[in-house]
Scaffold this motif. Structure first.
Motif, PDB file in Angstrom:
ATOM      1  N   TYR A  29       0.713  -0.982   0.348  1.00 32.79           N
ATOM      2  CA  TYR A  29      -0.217   0.051  -0.086  1.00 32.79           C
ATOM      3  C   TYR A  29       0.752   0.841   0.182  1.00 32.79           C
ATOM      4  CZ  TYR A  29      -2.850   3.699   1.432  1.00 32.79           C
ATOM      5  OH  TYR A  29      -3.244   5.316   1.433  1.00 32.79           O
ATOM      6  N   ALA A  30       1.710   1.273   0.938  1.00 33.32           N
ATOM      7  CA  ALA A  30       2.960   2.676   1.263  1.00 33.32           C
ATOM      8  C   ALA A  30       3.402   2.985  -0.430  1.00 33.32           C
ATOM      9  CB  ALA A  30       3.592   2.182   2.210  1.00 33.32           C
ATOM     10  N   PHE A  33       1.188   3.712  -2.957  1.00 32.32           N
ATOM     11  CA  PHE A  33       0.591   5.077  -2.815  1.00 32.32           C
ATOM     12  C   PHE A  33       2.037   5.889  -3.329  1.00 32.32           C
ATOM     13  CE2 PHE A  33      -0.146   8.857  -0.759  1.00 32.32           C
ATOM     14  CZ  PHE A  33      -1.916   9.401  -1.165  1.00 32.32           C
ATOM     15  N   ALA A  37       0.880   8.486  -6.629  1.00 27.43           N
ATOM     16  CA  ALA A  37       0.764   9.705  -6.055  1.00 27.43           C
ATOM     17  C   ALA A  37       2.659  10.744  -6.673  1.00 27.43           C
ATOM     18  CB  ALA A  37       0.817   9.700  -4.316  1.00 27.43           C
ATOM     19  N   SER A  43      -4.764  12.050  -4.779  1.00 26.48           N
ATOM     20  CA  SER A  43      -4.337  11.100  -3.729  1.00 26.48           C
ATOM     21  C   SER A  43      -5.422   9.906  -3.317  1.00 26.48           C
ATOM     22  CB  SER A  43      -4.064  12.336  -2.143  1.00 26.48           C
ATOM     23  OG  SER A  43      -3.312  12.853  -2.483  1.00 26.48           O
ATOM     24  N   SER A  47      -4.961   6.350  -3.865  1.00 25.60           N
ATOM     25  CA  SER A  47      -4.468   5.258  -2.329  1.00 25.60           C
ATOM     26  C   SER A  47      -6.252   4.759  -2.699  1.00 25.60           C
ATOM     27  CB  SER A  47      -5.800   6.709  -1.108  1.00 25.60           C
ATOM     28  OG  SER A  47      -6.011   5.516  -0.544  1.00 25.60           O
ATOM     29  N   THR A  48      -6.749   4.842  -3.137  1.00 25.34           N
ATOM     30  CA  THR A  48      -7.385   3.486  -3.844  1.00 25.34           C
ATOM     31  C   THR A  48      -7.031   2.607  -5.040  1.00 25.34           C
ATOM     32  OG1 THR A  48      -9.822   5.304  -3.985  1.00 25.34           O
ATOM     33  CG2 THR A  48     -10.220   3.375  -5.168  1.00 25.34           C
ATOM     34  N   TYR A  51      -4.522   0.642  -2.228  1.00 29.97           N
ATOM     35  CA  TYR A  51      -5.565  -0.122  -1.706  1.00 29.97           C
ATOM     36  C   TYR A  51      -6.119  -1.279  -2.166  1.00 29.97           C
ATOM     37  CZ  TYR A  51      -9.290  -1.350   2.413  1.00 29.97           C
ATOM     38  OH  TYR A  51      -9.354  -2.034   2.884  1.00 29.97           O
TER      39      TYR A  51
END
Length: 132
Positions: A29-30, A33, A37, A43, A47-48, A51
């Motif tokens: 995830y990190a 993202f 980004a 964002s 993020s979606t 995720y």
């Protein structure tokens, strides 16, 4: 003759596998993202997407590695998604209480939410989603 290494109790071995999957999922995830980004994606969509990628790995990791479940795919996937919905609600409520009402800093709030979700997932995933 020396004795071989003792094996871990089953619950501890499962808990270690659970933690391993959790670390991998958090990293996916990190990093996802950050990459999205950093490439200019806004964002919320970044993020979606990150995720969704992480949740697929989380499901497969817990199904095959952590709990070694042979349960019906549709049933376990549906339950897994329900638990993630519950987790989203719990995390939102905790953020509102811890950050907005109590005034904790963002890092402390994030850590508290992460620990609460990990504990919730540990119990519900093993006893409902992936139970044997």
């Amino acid at each position: 003759m020396m004795a071989g290494p003792r094996s871990l109790p089953p619950v501890l071995a499962t808990l270690l596998r659970f933690g391993t999957v959790g670390v991998v999922v958090a990293a996916i995830y990190a990093l996802g993202f950050a990459l999205l980004a950093g490439a200019g994606l806004a964002s919320a969509p970044a993020s979606t997407i990150a995720y969704l990628a992480a949740i697929v790995v989380q499901f497969l990791g817990h199904r095959h590695f952590t709990f070694r479940s042979g349960g019906a795919l549709g049933r376990t996937a549906g339950r897994f998604l329900a638990v993630n919905g519950l987790g989203l609600g719990l995390s939102t409520a905790l953020v509102l209480v811890l950050r907005d009402l109590i005034g904790l800093d963002a890092l402390t709030t994030g850590l508290a939410v992460s620990l609460a979700l990990a504990a919730m997932n540990w119990v519900i995933l093993q006893h409902w989603v992936f139970r044997r």
